[in-house]
Scaffold this motif. Structure first.
Motif, PDB file in Angstrom:
ATOM      1  N   GLU A 125       4.883 -16.373  13.787  1.00  0.00           N
ATOM      2  CA  GLU A 125       4.112 -16.637  12.764  1.00  0.00           C
ATOM      3  C   GLU A 125       3.157 -15.521  12.696  1.00  0.00           C
ATOM      4  OE1 GLU A 125       2.379 -19.951  10.876  1.00  0.00           O
ATOM      5  OE2 GLU A 125       4.186 -21.230  11.185  1.00  0.00           O
ATOM      6  N   TYR A 126       2.383 -15.047  13.388  1.00  0.00           N
ATOM      7  CA  TYR A 126       1.628 -13.942  13.637  1.00  0.00           C
ATOM      8  C   TYR A 126       2.047 -12.552  13.430  1.00  0.00           C
ATOM      9  CZ  TYR A 126      -2.055 -10.497  15.607  1.00  0.00           C
ATOM     10  OH  TYR A 126      -2.960  -9.583  16.063  1.00  0.00           O
ATOM     11  N   ILE A 127       3.464 -12.359  13.861  1.00  0.00           N
ATOM     12  CA  ILE A 127       4.119 -11.137  13.822  1.00  0.00           C
ATOM     13  C   ILE A 127       4.620 -11.072  12.141  1.00  0.00           C
ATOM     14  CG2 ILE A 127       6.221 -10.052  13.892  1.00  0.00           C
ATOM     15  CD1 ILE A 127       5.937 -10.778  17.163  1.00  0.00           C
ATOM     16  N   GLU A 128       5.140 -12.120  11.699  1.00  0.00           N
ATOM     17  CA  GLU A 128       5.312 -12.256  10.252  1.00  0.00           C
ATOM     18  C   GLU A 128       4.175 -11.904   9.352  1.00  0.00           C
ATOM     19  OE1 GLU A 128       8.410 -12.420   8.663  1.00  0.00           O
ATOM     20  OE2 GLU A 128       8.996 -12.148  10.949  1.00  0.00           O
ATOM     21  N   ALA A 129       2.910 -12.426   9.790  1.00  0.00           N
ATOM     22  CA  ALA A 129       1.900 -12.099   8.802  1.00  0.00           C
ATOM     23  C   ALA A 129       1.479 -10.542   8.930  1.00  0.00           C
ATOM     24  CB  ALA A 129       0.540 -12.953   9.298  1.00  0.00           C
ATOM     25  N   LYS A 130       1.420 -10.017   9.910  1.00  0.00           N
ATOM     26  CA  LYS A 130       1.335  -8.578  10.285  1.00  0.00           C
ATOM     27  C   LYS A 130       2.367  -7.740   9.354  1.00  0.00           C
ATOM     28  CE  LYS A 130      -2.288  -8.082  12.818  1.00  0.00           C
ATOM     29  NZ  LYS A 130      -3.557  -7.423  12.303  1.00  0.00           N
ATOM     30  N   LYS A 131       3.620  -8.074   9.486  1.00  0.00           N
ATOM     31  CA  LYS A 131       4.857  -7.444   8.732  1.00  0.00           C
ATOM     32  C   LYS A 131       4.404  -7.526   7.180  1.00  0.00           C
ATOM     33  CE  LYS A 131       8.926  -8.228  10.196  1.00  0.00           C
ATOM     34  NZ  LYS A 131      10.194  -9.140  10.627  1.00  0.00           N
TER      35      LYS A 131
ATOM     36  N   PRO B 107       0.911  -1.289  -0.001  1.00  0.00           N
ATOM     37  CA  PRO B 107       0.056  -0.153  -0.171  1.00  0.00           C
ATOM     38  C   PRO B 107       0.956   1.338  -0.181  1.00  0.00           C
ATOM     39  CG  PRO B 107       0.066  -0.985   2.075  1.00  0.00           C
ATOM     40  CD  PRO B 107       0.681  -1.820   1.328  1.00  0.00           C
ATOM     41  N   LYS B 108       0.331   2.324  -0.689  1.00  0.00           N
ATOM     42  CA  LYS B 108       0.962   3.784  -0.472  1.00  0.00           C
ATOM     43  C   LYS B 108       1.463   4.070   0.810  1.00  0.00           C
ATOM     44  CE  LYS B 108       3.133   7.227  -2.353  1.00  0.00           C
ATOM     45  NZ  LYS B 108       4.252   7.138  -3.339  1.00  0.00           N
ATOM     46  N   ILE B 109       0.353   3.800   1.565  1.00  0.00           N
ATOM     47  CA  ILE B 109       0.273   4.188   3.143  1.00  0.00           C
ATOM     48  C   ILE B 109       0.108   3.018   4.045  1.00  0.00           C
ATOM     49  CG2 ILE B 109      -0.672   5.722   5.016  1.00  0.00           C
ATOM     50  CD1 ILE B 109      -1.178   7.797   2.872  1.00  0.00           C
ATOM     51  N   ALA B 110       0.899   2.654   4.619  1.00  0.00           N
ATOM     52  CA  ALA B 110       0.578   1.467   5.767  1.00  0.00           C
ATOM     53  C   ALA B 110       0.561   1.901   7.106  1.00  0.00           C
ATOM     54  CB  ALA B 110       1.566   0.394   5.472  1.00  0.00           C
ATOM     55  N   ILE B 111      -0.449   1.329   7.806  1.00  0.00           N
ATOM     56  CA  ILE B 111      -0.482   1.628   9.291  1.00  0.00           C
ATOM     57  C   ILE B 111      -0.379   0.390  10.126  1.00  0.00           C
ATOM     58  CG2 ILE B 111      -1.856   2.709  11.179  1.00  0.00           C
ATOM     59  CD1 ILE B 111      -3.145   4.486   9.090  1.00  0.00           C
ATOM     60  N   LEU B 112       0.471   0.561  11.100  1.00  0.00           N
ATOM     61  CA  LEU B 112       0.740  -0.705  12.034  1.00  0.00           C
ATOM     62  C   LEU B 112       0.306  -0.253  13.525  1.00  0.00           C
ATOM     63  CD1 LEU B 112       1.427  -3.661  12.506  1.00  0.00           C
ATOM     64  CD2 LEU B 112       3.779  -2.968  12.599  1.00  0.00           C
ATOM     65  N   LEU B 113      -0.682  -0.320  14.064  1.00  0.00           N
ATOM     66  CA  LEU B 113      -1.355   0.041  15.402  1.00  0.00           C
ATOM     67  C   LEU B 113      -0.709  -0.191  16.499  1.00  0.00           C
ATOM     68  CD1 LEU B 113      -5.059   0.246  14.217  1.00  0.00           C
ATOM     69  CD2 LEU B 113      -3.520   2.410  14.320  1.00  0.00           C
ATOM     70  N   ASN B 114      -0.878  -1.754  16.814  1.00  0.00           N
ATOM     71  CA  ASN B 114      -0.128  -2.075  17.966  1.00  0.00           C
ATOM     72  C   ASN B 114      -0.312  -3.767  17.683  1.00  0.00           C
ATOM     73  OD1 ASN B 114      -2.991  -3.316  18.125  1.00  0.00           O
ATOM     74  ND2 ASN B 114      -3.592  -1.231  18.731  1.00  0.00           N
ATOM     75  N   LEU B 115       0.357  -4.481  18.474  1.00  0.00           N
ATOM     76  CA  LEU B 115       0.469  -6.103  18.458  1.00  0.00           C
ATOM     77  C   LEU B 115       0.332  -6.540  19.968  1.00  0.00           C
ATOM     78  CD1 LEU B 115       1.222  -8.377  16.595  1.00  0.00           C
ATOM     79  CD2 LEU B 115       1.093  -6.131  15.590  1.00  0.00           C
ATOM     80  N   ILE B 116      -0.628  -7.647  19.992  1.00  0.00           N
ATOM     81  CA  ILE B 116      -0.742  -8.283  21.361  1.00  0.00           C
ATOM     82  C   ILE B 116      -0.735  -9.831  20.647  1.00  0.00           C
ATOM     83  CG2 ILE B 116      -1.641  -6.695  22.664  1.00  0.00           C
ATOM     84  CD1 ILE B 116      -4.626  -8.416  22.044  1.00  0.00           C
ATOM     85  N   ASP B 117      -0.575 -10.502  21.630  1.00  0.00           N
ATOM     86  CA  ASP B 117      -0.868 -12.097  21.118  1.00  0.00           C
ATOM     87  C   ASP B 117      -2.304 -12.377  20.757  1.00  0.00           C
ATOM     88  OD1 ASP B 117       1.850 -12.645  21.564  1.00  0.00           O
ATOM     89  OD2 ASP B 117       1.586 -13.689  23.281  1.00  0.00           O
ATOM     90  N   ALA B 118      -2.551 -12.650  19.633  1.00  0.00           N
ATOM     91  CA  ALA B 118      -3.962 -12.786  19.394  1.00  0.00           C
ATOM     92  C   ALA B 118      -3.935 -13.886  18.139  1.00  0.00           C
ATOM     93  CB  ALA B 118      -4.412 -11.755  18.610  1.00  0.00           C
ATOM     94  N   HIS B 119      -4.901 -14.758  17.780  1.00  0.00           N
ATOM     95  CA  HIS B 119      -5.044 -15.608  16.652  1.00  0.00           C
ATOM     96  C   HIS B 119      -3.863 -16.588  16.510  1.00  0.00           C
ATOM     97  CE1 HIS B 119      -8.151 -12.858  15.248  1.00  0.00           C
ATOM     98  NE2 HIS B 119      -7.502 -12.026  15.164  1.00  0.00           N
ATOM     99  N   LEU B 120      -3.569 -16.895  17.839  1.00  0.00           N
ATOM    100  CA  LEU B 120      -2.639 -18.222  17.995  1.00  0.00           C
ATOM    101  C   LEU B 120      -2.923 -19.452  17.483  1.00  0.00           C
ATOM    102  CD1 LEU B 120      -0.162 -16.820  21.056  1.00  0.00           C
ATOM    103  CD2 LEU B 120      -0.067 -16.096  18.475  1.00  0.00           C
ATOM    104  N   ASP B 121      -4.316 -19.708  17.535  1.00  0.00           N
ATOM    105  CA  ASP B 121      -4.876 -20.790  17.279  1.00  0.00           C
ATOM    106  C   ASP B 121      -4.955 -20.968  15.764  1.00  0.00           C
ATOM    107  OD1 ASP B 121      -6.489 -18.643  17.047  1.00  0.00           O
ATOM    108  OD2 ASP B 121      -8.417 -20.014  17.449  1.00  0.00           O
ATOM    109  N   TYR B 122      -4.784 -19.968  15.065  1.00  0.00           N
ATOM    110  CA  TYR B 122      -4.781 -19.852  13.448  1.00  0.00           C
ATOM    111  C   TYR B 122      -3.266 -19.895  12.939  1.00  0.00           C
ATOM    112  CZ  TYR B 122      -5.600 -18.208   8.713  1.00  0.00           C
ATOM    113  OH  TYR B 122      -5.854 -17.916   7.527  1.00  0.00           O
ATOM    114  N   HIS B 123      -2.610 -19.045  13.655  1.00  0.00           N
ATOM    115  CA  HIS B 123      -0.914 -18.952  13.126  1.00  0.00           C
ATOM    116  C   HIS B 123      -0.139 -20.001  13.727  1.00  0.00           C
ATOM    117  CE1 HIS B 123      -1.545 -15.348  10.818  1.00  0.00           C
ATOM    118  NE2 HIS B 123      -2.459 -14.849  11.767  1.00  0.00           N
ATOM    119  N   GLY B 124      -0.327 -20.533  14.829  1.00  0.00           N
ATOM    120  CA  GLY B 124       0.589 -21.389  15.541  1.00  0.00           C
ATOM    121  C   GLY B 124       1.484 -20.902  16.399  1.00  0.00           C
ATOM    122  N   THR B 125       2.148 -19.711  16.189  1.00  0.00           N
ATOM    123  CA  THR B 125       2.757 -19.081  17.021  1.00  0.00           C
ATOM    124  C   THR B 125       3.007 -17.575  16.876  1.00  0.00           C
ATOM    125  OG1 THR B 125       4.923 -19.060  15.475  1.00  0.00           O
ATOM    126  CG2 THR B 125       4.718 -21.302  16.758  1.00  0.00           C
ATOM    127  N   ARG B 126       3.720 -17.011  18.058  1.00  0.00           N
ATOM    128  CA  ARG B 126       3.455 -15.538  17.962  1.00  0.00           C
ATOM    129  C   ARG B 126       4.373 -15.097  16.854  1.00  0.00           C
ATOM    130  NH1 ARG B 126       6.918 -11.848  21.826  1.00  0.00           N
ATOM    131  NH2 ARG B 126       5.644  -9.910  22.058  1.00  0.00           N
TER     132      ARG B 126
END
Length: 449
Positions: free
Chosen positions: A202-208, A181-200
């Motif tokens: 992997e979740y962080i890598e997805a957000k990145k 995107p021309k403009i990206a916004i990254l608001l915050n990060l907590i441990d979430a959706h670990l049942d989907y991603h498996g590990t923290r």
């Protein structure tokens, strides 16, 4: 519609229908791809599949034959909710076939700039803020993505004079490969959706993925108050624009009683319309995006002073007998409820409960200092009551949300906030958090005055 040579003549499997899969299938066909559709719902019960078949699509329903994934397949475009341990996804990854979501298709065909918003909490509020701030400006804003509007459909109808404001979940971002995107916004990060991603990790890598393909000519607006976010953006190549509620930064911040952007005072904190520091944080990220996208300062100021919030997200409902009711049904995890509790200085009667995922309420217990009564319901009712008792609050256990509301009203005092902020998913008693929020509104409006 824009064309894109990437998909011309390519064999593509669309896995999972619903809104995003159905839209992706149709757009891919327009782009010249050879599309086959696979959905778990049996054909005789599957209206979307029937429509697609009538339009000439190859449709396979009720099962997932492994033969659908083969070396001649160019890509799998999947519904974001389908997990990566699905048999067809695992086979595709083994064969090194790209597994994408329709967000990537949207990016491929969009003729206009995109603003992408992600984070664990606050995405919808921020997305709506930005949209409203850009209304009437040089470019026409269109909301899309996880907020409920399929991004590929919006991109398919957009023109060069538009701008897309796209809310993005980790599920959607994980299925992108060139998205930038021309403009990206990254608001915050907590441990979430670990049942989907498996590990923290992997979740962080997805957000990145929201910024990994950006270049110096793009912007990454990030939360300078979030240590995890600050660590994540070290990989970014975009022009960095921080925001902070705690310190002066080279971006958006609070100083001298004003929300400011790069030294320009925008509105006073006192005139800001929503409660809570988290909403100030969301607003700072939004105003930064709006300025970078060419928004009008008068419109930005007006939105900051009048925005009333998003339904089910710390939404003011009504006042009854000097008690203010707030609907925060979107709080499906403990961190979101903690944030809501921190938004109020008044004494609180908290209504919480829902699906039992086996998680601890220890972090919530620490934040119940301003809660004098917790009314719990659903699968987690006993666990929440125990946490409240340990924190020194009164605990009342009920079975359903409709029972919890009148109990909360009776326990409240003049000047109190009665807050629905469940700290749990809704799926023990409701299909969605929206349905849960509407049940709360109904119960509040039916209280005896």
């Amino acid at each position: 519609m824009m064309t894109h040579s990437r998909w011309q003549g390519k064999h593509v499997l669309v896995l999972g229908l619903a809104k995003s899969g159905t839209a992706a299938a149709r757009i891919l066909k327009q782009l010249g791809a050879k599309v086959i559709v696979n959905d778990q719902l049996a054909f005789d019960q599957n209206d979307a599949a029937k429509e697609l078949q009538q339009e000439g699509f190859d449709v396979v329903c009720g099962e997932h034959p492994e033969s659908l994934v083969h070396e001649g397949l160019y890509a799998v475009v999947k519904n974001p909710g389908i997990r990566y341990d699905h048999s067809l996804i695992k086979k595709a990854l083994k064969l090194q076939i790209p597994v994408l979501t329709e967000v990537q298709i949207a990016y491929d065909i969009a003729p206009c700039d995109m603003i992408g918003i992600t984070g664990s909490n606050g995405k919808t509020t921020t997305t709506t803020y930005i949209h409203d701030m850009l209304v009437g400006g040089a470019k026409t804003p269109h909301i899309a993505g996880n907020i409920g509007v399929v991004a590929a459909e919006v991109a398919n109808q957009a023109s060069e004079s538009d701008i897309m404001v796209v809310e993005l979940s980790s599920f959607q971002l994980m299925g992108t490969d060139t998205f930038a995107p021309k403009i990206a916004i990254l608001l915050n990060l907590i441990d979430a959706h670990l049942d989907y991603h498996g590990t923290r990790d992997e979740y962080i890598e997805a957000k990145k993925q929201i910024f990994m393909n950006q270049t110096k000519s793009d912007y990454l607006i990030y939360n300078a108050d979030d240590e995890i976010v600050c660590e994540m953006i070290k990989d970014a190549k975009a022009t960095l624009v921080p925001f902070s509620t705690k310190k002066k930064v080279d971006g958006a911040y609070v100083e001298d009683g004003y929300l400011q952007f790069k030294g320009e005072k925008i509105v006073t904190v006192d005139s800001f319309s929503l409660p809570g520091e988290h909403n100030v944080s969301n607003a700072l990220s939004a105003l930064a995006a709006a300025f970078l996208a060419g928004g009008n300062i008068k419109t930005i100021q007006n939105v900051l002073q009048t925005f009333s919030g998003v339904e089910h997200r710390l939404q003011y409902v009504t006042t009854k007998k000097d008690r203010k009711f707030y609907n925060n049904s979107k709080a499906t995890n403990v961190a979101a409820t903690v944030t809501a509790l921190q938004a109020f200085e008044q004494p609180i009667v908290l209504i919480a409960g829902g699906l039992d995922r086996g998680l601890s309420f220890d972090e919530l217990e620490k934040e119940l200092t301003n809660v004098h009564t917790l009314v719990s319901y659903g699968e987690t009712s006993e666990l929440l009551a125990e946490a409240a008792t340990r924190a020194g609050a009164k605990a009342i256990v009920t079975e359903t949300l409709s029972e919890a509301v009148p109990h909360a009203f009776r326990e409240s005092n003049k000047g109190d906030v009665v807050l629905l902020s469940p700290a749990c998913a809704s799926w023990d008693q409701f299909k969605t958090f929206e349905e849960r929020g509407k049940a709360f509104l109904d119960a509040v409006y039916h209280l005896d005055d």
